[in-house]
Write a protein that holds these residues in place. Structure first.
Motif, PDB file in Angstrom:
ATOM      1  N   ALA A 119     -32.172  47.649  -6.535  1.00  0.00           N
ATOM      2  CA  ALA A 119     -32.732  48.751  -7.325  1.00  0.00           C
ATOM      3  C   ALA A 119     -33.739  48.215  -8.335  1.00  0.00           C
ATOM      4  N   ILE A 120     -33.389  47.107  -8.988  1.00  0.00           N
ATOM      5  CA  ILE A 120     -34.340  46.521  -9.945  1.00  0.00           C
ATOM      6  C   ILE A 120     -35.617  46.102  -9.221  1.00  0.00           C
ATOM      7  N   ALA A 121     -35.442  45.574  -8.027  1.00  0.00           N
ATOM      8  CA  ALA A 121     -36.616  45.074  -7.295  1.00  0.00           C
ATOM      9  C   ALA A 121     -37.475  46.195  -6.745  1.00  0.00           C
ATOM     10  N   GLY A 122     -36.899  47.380  -6.635  1.00  0.00           N
ATOM     11  CA  GLY A 122     -37.681  48.500  -6.124  1.00  0.00           C
ATOM     12  C   GLY A 122     -37.510  48.740  -4.642  1.00  0.00           C
ATOM     13  N   PHE A 123     -36.461  48.211  -4.047  1.00  0.00           N
ATOM     14  CA  PHE A 123     -36.275  48.404  -2.615  1.00  0.00           C
ATOM     15  C   PHE A 123     -35.569  49.707  -2.288  1.00  0.00           C
ATOM     16  N   HIS A 124     -34.858  50.251  -3.251  1.00  0.00           N
ATOM     17  CA  HIS A 124     -34.344  51.607  -3.051  1.00  0.00           C
ATOM     18  C   HIS A 124     -34.121  52.255  -4.409  1.00  0.00           C
ATOM     19  N   ASN A 125     -33.802  53.542  -4.397  1.00  0.00           N
ATOM     20  CA  ASN A 125     -33.663  54.231  -5.678  1.00  0.00           C
ATOM     21  C   ASN A 125     -32.199  54.263  -6.100  1.00  0.00           C
ATOM     22  N   ILE A 126     -31.930  54.960  -7.197  1.00  0.00           N
ATOM     23  CA  ILE A 126     -30.560  55.101  -7.670  1.00  0.00           C
ATOM     24  C   ILE A 126     -30.231  56.578  -7.788  1.00  0.00           C
ATOM     25  N   TYR A 181     -37.823  58.380  -8.960  1.00  0.00           N
ATOM     26  CA  TYR A 181     -38.991  57.505  -8.920  1.00  0.00           C
ATOM     27  C   TYR A 181     -38.560  56.049  -8.754  1.00  0.00           C
ATOM     28  N   THR A 182     -39.203  55.377  -7.831  1.00  0.00           N
ATOM     29  CA  THR A 182     -38.966  53.938  -7.700  1.00  0.00           C
ATOM     30  C   THR A 182     -40.313  53.243  -7.726  1.00  0.00           C
ATOM     31  N   ALA A 183     -40.520  52.412  -8.724  1.00  0.00           N
ATOM     32  CA  ALA A 183     -41.773  51.652  -8.766  1.00  0.00           C
ATOM     33  C   ALA A 183     -41.816  50.748  -7.550  1.00  0.00           C
ATOM     34  N   ALA A 184     -42.976  50.695  -6.892  1.00  0.00           N
ATOM     35  CA  ALA A 184     -43.091  49.851  -5.696  1.00  0.00           C
ATOM     36  C   ALA A 184     -42.765  48.411  -6.043  1.00  0.00           C
ATOM     37  N   PRO A 185     -42.134  47.695  -5.116  1.00  0.00           N
ATOM     38  CA  PRO A 185     -41.839  46.293  -5.393  1.00  0.00           C
ATOM     39  C   PRO A 185     -43.128  45.566  -5.767  1.00  0.00           C
ATOM     40  N   GLY A 186     -43.081  44.755  -6.762  1.00  0.00           N
ATOM     41  CA  GLY A 186     -44.300  44.099  -7.208  1.00  0.00           C
ATOM     42  C   GLY A 186     -43.998  42.742  -7.763  1.00  0.00           C
ATOM     43  N   SER A 187     -45.066  42.034  -8.065  1.00  0.00           N
ATOM     44  CA  SER A 187     -44.880  40.632  -8.395  1.00  0.00           C
ATOM     45  C   SER A 187     -44.373  40.397  -9.803  1.00  0.00           C
ATOM     46  N   GLU A 188     -44.134  41.456 -10.583  1.00  0.00           N
ATOM     47  CA  GLU A 188     -43.568  41.123 -11.892  1.00  0.00           C
ATOM     48  C   GLU A 188     -42.063  40.979 -11.798  1.00  0.00           C
ATOM     49  N   ARG A 189     -41.498  41.402 -10.649  1.00  0.00           N
ATOM     50  CA  ARG A 189     -40.079  41.138 -10.460  1.00  0.00           C
ATOM     51  C   ARG A 189     -39.846  40.678  -9.026  1.00  0.00           C
ATOM     52  N   ILE A 190     -39.843  39.376  -8.835  1.00  0.00           N
ATOM     53  CA  ILE A 190     -39.818  38.797  -7.489  1.00  0.00           C
ATOM     54  C   ILE A 190     -38.404  38.403  -7.108  1.00  0.00           C
ATOM     55  N   VAL A 191     -38.104  38.614  -5.839  1.00  0.00           N
ATOM     56  CA  VAL A 191     -36.756  38.338  -5.344  1.00  0.00           C
ATOM     57  C   VAL A 191     -36.727  37.038  -4.556  1.00  0.00           C
ATOM     58  N   VAL A 192     -35.693  36.241  -4.777  1.00  0.00           N
ATOM     59  CA  VAL A 192     -35.414  35.084  -3.923  1.00  0.00           C
ATOM     60  C   VAL A 192     -34.126  35.399  -3.179  1.00  0.00           C
ATOM     61  N   PHE A 193     -34.192  35.409  -1.848  1.00  0.00           N
ATOM     62  CA  PHE A 193     -33.080  35.931  -1.056  1.00  0.00           C
ATOM     63  C   PHE A 193     -32.086  34.857  -0.672  1.00  0.00           C
ATOM     64  N   LEU A 249     -40.034  41.336   5.315  1.00  0.00           N
ATOM     65  CA  LEU A 249     -40.826  42.481   4.895  1.00  0.00           C
ATOM     66  C   LEU A 249     -40.637  42.738   3.409  1.00  0.00           C
ATOM     67  N   ARG A 250     -39.387  42.599   2.941  1.00  0.00           N
ATOM     68  CA  ARG A 250     -39.134  42.820   1.514  1.00  0.00           C
ATOM     69  C   ARG A 250     -39.782  41.751   0.666  1.00  0.00           C
ATOM     70  N   ALA A 251     -39.685  40.502   1.142  1.00  0.00           N
ATOM     71  CA  ALA A 251     -40.324  39.421   0.376  1.00  0.00           C
ATOM     72  C   ALA A 251     -41.810  39.687   0.261  1.00  0.00           C
ATOM     73  N   ALA A 252     -42.422  40.076   1.367  1.00  0.00           N
ATOM     74  CA  ALA A 252     -43.855  40.352   1.321  1.00  0.00           C
ATOM     75  C   ALA A 252     -44.156  41.506   0.376  1.00  0.00           C
ATOM     76  N   ALA A 253     -43.312  42.531   0.400  1.00  0.00           N
ATOM     77  CA  ALA A 253     -43.515  43.665  -0.509  1.00  0.00           C
ATOM     78  C   ALA A 253     -43.397  43.227  -1.953  1.00  0.00           C
ATOM     79  N   SER A 254     -42.430  42.347  -2.201  1.00  0.00           N
ATOM     80  CA  SER A 254     -42.218  41.825  -3.550  1.00  0.00           C
ATOM     81  C   SER A 254     -43.472  41.201  -4.131  1.00  0.00           C
ATOM     82  N   PHE A 255     -44.300  40.620  -3.258  1.00  0.00           N
ATOM     83  CA  PHE A 255     -45.502  39.976  -3.763  1.00  0.00           C
ATOM     84  C   PHE A 255     -46.650  40.945  -3.909  1.00  0.00           C
ATOM     85  N   GLY A 256     -46.383  42.216  -3.679  1.00  0.00           N
ATOM     86  CA  GLY A 256     -47.448  43.189  -3.856  1.00  0.00           C
ATOM     87  C   GLY A 256     -48.410  43.229  -2.690  1.00  0.00           C
ATOM     88  N   SER A 257     -47.899  43.057  -1.462  1.00  0.00           N
ATOM     89  CA  SER A 257     -48.802  43.088  -0.309  1.00  0.00           C
ATOM     90  C   SER A 257     -49.184  44.517   0.031  1.00  0.00           C
TER      91      SER A 257
END
Lengths: 289, 262
Positions: A70-77, A94-106, B161-169
């Motif tokens: 949810a924090i990363a923006g992959f789904h809503n709450i 509203y879910t902000a699109a995943p973006g580079s200010e909050r990056i995930v390491v899986f 796909l999620r990783a790529a999205a995370s980088f703002g692709s």
């Protein structure tokens, strides 16, 4: 040691961090697979200060990853809101699109297997258009060298050990200067010895580059070693059972695991974690990983 | 230099290779002897020595290479057409649910029809024999390609796909940098399998409707009573097919360097 940080530091020196505060307020998430309402996360509230290393511990399936996603923006709450530096990034509508200010390491890493290490690390800046290909590659080279991995730029991920792959993934995230790093059990698939070294690596990076870190694990020892602040989550539906401030001094090395204070903290929190683990076991929670 | 020679010697004279060669040579000898002695069914089968002399004659003839070229040309036409149409179609189906639903049903209805069953229709429908044969070949490879591309594209790891999205692709980045490279191995698998089907179809189509090519050569040899030449034709087809598949494998390896064996 193997981080090899020299005086020519590319990474930002640890400074007073003002960005990257996360506020999770009364967040609930209900999944609805095939019409059966599953309450994954139940009314969680967490406040993470900028530059804080926050770890969530809990049994598998308790909803930790749901919160992270949810924090990363992959789904809503379903209820509540999540704020980043005061701005809402996740609400029921509203879910902000995943973006580079909050990056995930899986977990198990998500390096692109078809790209070289260099292309992987340079991916973010190139794709966002914040640097030309050449600039991004130069920055990637420098960052890899900083992190003790200078010679692997032209290799492919499947040629590297898991420890190296994790380091590369952290480099890939850091190069984008995120406000927040979200790590979802990144060291889970590693053997215990490699894991310890990888944890120390992460701490060294953290000392150098203060970012807000939101780290998920099921390993209590790992949590105590890494965190400023631990939150224990109950089994599904996940609630915050208790919180603990970890006041062990930084920088931390593996010696801290034998210190008196560490053992005191561990005793304090162990009972809480164990109780949830036993409940999860009894409930036959499916491993979500 | 000495190390290379040593390695070469080890490869050529390794136990496996030696065993293989010995086994094949023994079979050839048995075949030759059996044929000459008119042993059971080998009585009507031409001996290896006859096949070799036939090969010699046909190479001198010169028309032999025309047949090779004719078959290869048809294979290339049909195969390349199948890739050009099949790969984008498969990708589009994987990316867009509506398009998938639209295309899937007609595809599934047509797919069970074996390519060779299309030959009469193709002859009626296309103006020239060449085009008919190319069309049938196209069909042979097409369905394999689409299926493999679909499978590959839908199996992309969600985390990538999620990783790529995370980088703002942007969406185009996700397609060109994640979906396409991720699907590339499946595309080449589809090509390799498709190539095998293509050769089967070409040979049969030539037998039915062609006037040139290796399949036609084999069939005409039978009709004309030139039995050793049948075997020449068969072996030629085998070699030709193997070379095409080897080419595909080679290109595939070059295009997907991350799949090197450890």
């Amino acid at each position: 040691m193997w981080l090899g940080i020299t005086d020519l530091c590319v990474l930002e020196i640890a400074q007073a961090i003002t960005e990257g505060a996360i506020s999770i307020r009364n967040v609930s998430k209900i999944y609805d697979p095939e019409g059966v309402n599953v309450l994954a996360v139940d009314n969680c509230s967490i406040d993470i200060a900028p530059g804080e290393f926050c770890v969530i511990v809990g049994p598998s399936g308790c909803g930790k990853t749901t919160l992270l996603n949810a924090i990363a923006g992959f789904h809503n709450i379903t209820h509540g809101e999540i704020l980043l530096d005061g701005k809402a990034i996740c609400t029921p509508t509203y879910t902000a699109a995943p973006g580079s200010e909050r990056i995930v390491v899986f977990q198990n890493g998500a390096l692109f297997p078809w790209s070289t290490i260099l292309d992987n690390v340079a991916f973010g800046p190139i794709v966002q258009g914040t640097a030309t290909k050449r600039e991004a590659e130069e920055a990637a080279h420098r960052l890899l060298a900083e992190l003790g991995l200078p010679d692997i730029a032209d290799r492919y991920p499947n040629e590297l050990s898991s420890g190296m792959r994790r380091r590369v993934e952290i480099a890939r995230a850091l190069i984008n200067s995120p406000k927040v790093l979200l790590l979802d059990e990144p060291f889970r698939a590693m053997d215990a010895l490699t894991k310890g070294v990888a944890q120390e690596f992460l701490l060294q990076v953290f000392d150098r580059v203060r970012k807000t870190i939101f780290f998920i694990t099921h390993d209590l020892e790992e949590a105590l070693f890494l965190a400023d602040h631990i939150l224990v989550m109950t089994t599904r539906p996940g609630r915050i059972k208790c919180a603990l401030k970890v006041d062990l001094p930084r920088p931390r090395t593996f010696h801290v695991r034998a210190s008196k204070r560490y053992l005191e903290l561990k005793t304090e929190i162990f009972a809480a974690v164990r109780e949830e683990a036993a409940k999860a076991f009894a409930a036959g929670e499916r491993e979500l990983a | 230099m000495a190390a290379v020679a040593m390695k070469l010697r080890k490869t050529i004279f390794s136990a496996t290779v030696v065993r293989g060669v010995v086994s094949i040579v023994s079979l050839l000898v048995l075949w030759e002897v059996g044929s000459r002695l008119h042993f059971l069914f080998l009585a009507s089968v031409p001996a290896p020595s006859e096949v070799l002399s036939s090969l010699d004659k046909i190479i001198r003839n010169g028309k032999f290479w025309n047949d090779w070229l004719a078959s290869y040309w048809r294979v290339a036409e049909g195969f390349i057409a199948a890739q050009i149409i099949g790969v984008p179609l498969g990708l589009a189906m994987a990316m867009n649910r509506n398009f998938y639903n639209f295309v899937f049903s007609p595809l599934e209805v047509l797919r069970p029809i074996p390519p060779l069953a299309w030959v009469p229709t193709a002859i009626i429908f296309w103006p020239t024999t060449e085009l008919s044969i190319a069309f049938v070949i196209f069909l042979g490879a097409f369905f394999t390609v689409v299926l493999n591309v679909l499978g590959g594209a839908r199996n992309i790891d969600e985390r990538m796909l999620r990783a790529a999205a995370s980088f703002g692709s942007r969406k185009s980045d996700i397609f060109w940098k994640i979906i396409l490279p991720s699907t590339l191995p499946s595309i080449f698998t589809g090509m390799a399998v498709g190539m095998g089907i293509t050769w089967e179809v070409v040979v049969a189509a030539e037998m039915i409707a062609g006037k040139s090519g290796l399949g036609y050569l084999t069939w005409a040899s039978y009709v004309g009573g030139n039995y050793p030449q049948i075997i020449v034709g068969m072996i030629s087809i085998g070699i030709a097919g193997y070379l095409s598949s080897a080419l595909i494998r080679f290109i595939g390896k070059k295009a997907t360097p991350w799949q090197r064996q450890q």
